[in-house]
Motif scaffolding. Structure first.
Motif, mmCIF file in Angstrom:
data_model
loop_
_atom_site.group_PDB
_atom_site.id
_atom_site.type_symbol
_atom_site.label_atom_id
_atom_site.label_comp_id
_atom_site.label_asym_id
_atom_site.label_seq_id
_atom_site.Cartn_x
_atom_site.Cartn_y
_atom_site.Cartn_z
ATOM 1 N N ASP A 85 -6.243 -9.869 -3.995
ATOM 2 C CA ASP A 85 -5.154 -9.193 -3.277
ATOM 3 C C ASP A 85 -4.688 -10.012 -2.079
ATOM 4 N N PHE A 86 -5.090 -11.302 -2.035
ATOM 5 C CA PHE A 86 -4.718 -12.298 -1.018
ATOM 6 C C PHE A 86 -5.480 -12.141 0.291
ATOM 7 N N ARG A 87 -6.412 -11.206 0.351
ATOM 8 C CA ARG A 87 -7.223 -11.039 1.552
ATOM 9 C C ARG A 87 -8.303 -12.100 1.597
ATOM 10 N N GLN A 88 -8.597 -12.597 2.791
ATOM 11 C CA GLN A 88 -9.703 -13.534 2.963
ATOM 12 C C GLN A 88 -10.685 -12.945 3.972
ATOM 13 N N LEU A 89 -11.938 -12.799 3.543
ATOM 14 C CA LEU A 89 -12.988 -12.202 4.357
ATOM 15 C C LEU A 89 -14.058 -13.245 4.633
ATOM 16 N N GLN A 90 -14.733 -13.084 5.752
ATOM 17 C CA GLN A 90 -15.760 -14.051 6.154
ATOM 18 C C GLN A 90 -17.033 -13.311 6.529
ATOM 19 N N LEU A 91 -18.166 -13.756 5.952
ATOM 20 C CA LEU A 91 -19.467 -13.187 6.278
ATOM 21 C C LEU A 91 -20.303 -14.258 6.970
ATOM 22 N N ASP A 92 -20.736 -13.987 8.204
ATOM 23 C CA ASP A 92 -21.612 -14.906 8.944
ATOM 24 C C ASP A 92 -23.051 -14.413 8.818
ATOM 25 N N ILE A 93 -23.941 -15.300 8.344
ATOM 26 C CA ILE A 93 -25.342 -14.940 8.113
ATOM 27 C C ILE A 93 -26.212 -15.960 8.826
ATOM 28 N N ALA A 94 -27.168 -15.498 9.619
ATOM 29 C CA ALA A 94 -27.951 -16.376 10.495
ATOM 30 C C ALA A 94 -29.046 -17.131 9.746
ATOM 31 N N SER A 95 -29.718 -16.476 8.820
ATOM 32 C CA SER A 95 -30.870 -17.086 8.137
ATOM 33 C C SER A 95 -30.421 -17.953 6.966
#
Length: 568
Positions: A85-95
């Motif tokens: 649907d043209f959305r861009q999501l970002q997940l930040d993960i520390a480990s």
């Protein structure tokens, strides 16, 4: 196979979500067989529920960190989800371990290729089904008036899909043509897609669609195929064959066994070639052009000049213009000339369907209603065998897409958007309904767009195992959101301008995650409320007028009674 086998880390705390138009969320990520869920305990923060089928590409950016010995080790990282649907999501993960586990889990789940493992087979609606959308638009009902005449009949020659595996089991055929003739014609056409009825105009002109004839180098002839087309025209009438390929591409196809109808054997038909080659060849070029458009839309740093240059070089609006031009030509032949038309390309499953559908949208006011659009999509796309599963499994962000991945259906919806833009009062539905249909054709809770043709849908038992998208869309509380408050029924044809200056970028769709649409949505709600208030006032005025008339009648009756008593 169990979904748990594909999920290395089903739950992870401390994940930071970056999404358009909202502050970063520090929450808990849950991965299920079909969804990514990011939740937080903070109040007034909406959690994310993302259907994994909506993810087109998964990218990872691993971070490096220094250890105590000044060495470099790999830490956590960022996972970028590029959605259909043209959305861009970002997940930040520390480990680092969690980062790799989450990435691999999403990658595996997003690339499952078995339709029966998709979410529609697991979804159960929490509302009552008012009508079954799977059986809402049978071909017999759609052409009931035509079948009442002496010209056309229902044929079950394809009941087992043995004649053409991509056609529906029910075919509308001329009464003068028997089933054996249909079978013989099918062997002469690519994929067995012999000429079938698409639309009958109010003046009696017929719109047909098919695939290319299989001439081969010997210029093979099919008298049965010729008989079908002659029966549609009748004696001494002329028709048009609109071949959606250029003459050069036709020559290439002929070298591979295909071609176009020989003039000497189809003497009643005038042939016109239209250069929609990139839609017909399915070589992935249209999706490449669309990818350039979306790349330009996502680049918020470019200047106005470069933006216009990149928009032009994407050629997307050129495709829109070419398709609309061809559809207008078909509509003109039917309406102005009163001539029947056969439309085909190579396979008859892409450009052909766009053109025949848009011609009906231009000519037939019923197609410009909410139910009419659904019926059009059913008979011209789903029942006609457009391979949704094949075309929509990957989209513009994916690096593994093939030549079979094409945004043909999206091009059709964009063309409707252009018509809606030029004739805003002639459509019962708003363009948000087009956006919702686009989304559900690529990823959905519902089974309507699963599979490539009717045969596959029956094999998958979709009608029994899944809920129809139309069942959801037609619920009154849902459909209310997609009705056009400015709609005024228009029984006439609508003839759009196809000049480049008349075509516009569909910013409500392509830019909705770049430019916040909240003000447009607020304005639309206010317009809807004003019109509703106006309707309420009109209803109240009509009711008061009726009460006044009733009161006048009552007073008149009392006066008459008084006069009678005085005479006595």
């Amino acid at each position: 196979m169990e979904f748990a086998e594909l999920i290395s880390t089903p739950k992870l705390d401390g994940v930071i979500l970056h999404a358009p138009f909202q502050e970063p969320i520090d929450g808990t990520l849950c991965i299920t067989g079909h969804h990514l869920i990011v939740s937080t305990r903070k109040e007034n923060v909406q959690e994310l529920w993302l259907l994994i089928q909506a993810i087109d590409a998964v990218e990872k950016k691993q971070h490096s960190s220094s250890n105590q010995n000044n060495g470099i080790s790999m830490g956590g990282g960022t996972i970028v989800l590029k959605c259909k649907d043209f959305r861009q999501l970002q997940l930040d993960i520390a480990s680092g371990n969690d980062f790799l586990n989450v990435y691999s889990s999403i990658e595996r789940l997003a690339n499952l290729d078995k339709p029966e493992l998709s979410y529609p087979f697991f979804y159960r609606p929490m509302y009552n089904i008012l009508e079954d959308g799977h059986s809402l638009f049978p071909l017999e009902a759609e052409f009931a008036k035509l079948l009442a005449t002496e010209e056309w009949r229902i044929s079950h020659v394809n009941r087992n899909y043995s004649v053409c595996k991509t056609y529906s089991s029910v075919i509308i055929a001329p009464k003068a043509i028997d089933d054996n003739t249909l079978i013989a014609s099918a062997s002469f056409r690519e994929g067995g897609r012999f000429p079938v009825l698409s639309y009958r105009h109010e003046n009696g002109a017929i719109l047909l669609r098919s695939s290319q004839p299989l001439l081969g180098n010997s210029n093979k002839r099919s008298r049965d195929d010729e008989r079908i087309l002659t029966a549609v025209l009748g004696p001494h009438k002329k028709g048009y064959i609109i071949d959606t390929r250029s003459s050069n591409l036709v020559s290439l196809c002929k070298g591979k066994g295909g071609g176009t109808e020989p003039d000497g054997h189809y003497t009643q038909w005038n042939k016109i070639f239209k250069n929609l080659d990139k839609l017909v060849k399915c070589d992935g070029s249209v999706l490449d052009h669309f990818n350039k458009l979306i790349d330009a839309c996502n680049d918020v740093t470019i200047s106005s000049d470069k933006w216009l240059s990149r928009l032009e070089s994407s050629h997307w609006l050129t495709h829109v213009q070419n398709v609309l031009s061809t559809a207008c030509l078909v509509a003109q032949c039917l309406d102005k000339d009163g001539a029947s038309v056969l439309v085909h390309g190579t396979s008859g499953m892409d450009a052909t369907l766009v053109v025949t559908s848009l011609a009906q949208m231009i000519l037939n006011p019923d197609c410009r209603t909410a139910r009419g659009l659904q019926a059009l999509i059913e008979r011209e796309w789903l029942q006609a065998g457009h391979p949704f599963q094949l075309r929509h499994s990957k989209f513009c962000y994916s690096n593994v897409r093939s030549k079979n991945h094409q945004p043909t259906f999206l091009l059709f919806l964009d063309c409707i958007h252009q018509l809606h833009y030029q004739f805003p009062y002639s459509f019962e539905f708003n363009t948000q309904m087009l956006i919702v249909i686009f989304e559900h054709s690529y990823f959905s809770n519902f089974g309507t767009f699963v599979g490539n043709n009717e045969k596959e849908r029956k094999d998958l038992q979709l009608a029994e195992a899944t809920t129809s998208f139309w069942s959801y869309l037609n619920r009154p509380e849902v459909m209310t959101n997609f009705l056009n408050p400015l709609y005024e029924p228009n029984k006439s044809a609508i003839w759009p301008s196809i000049a480049p200056v008349s075509l516009v970028l569909w910013d409500d769709l392509y830019l909705r995650w770049i430019i916040d649409q909240k003000y447009q949505r607020s304005a639309a709600r206010k317009i809807q409320q004003l019109i509703q208030n106006d309707k309420d006032l009109r209803t109240k005025a009509i009711r008061m007028r009726k009460q006044l008339v009733d009161l006048q009648k009552e007073l008149l009756s009392l006066n008459l009674e008084t006069e009678v008593e005085s005479e006595d």
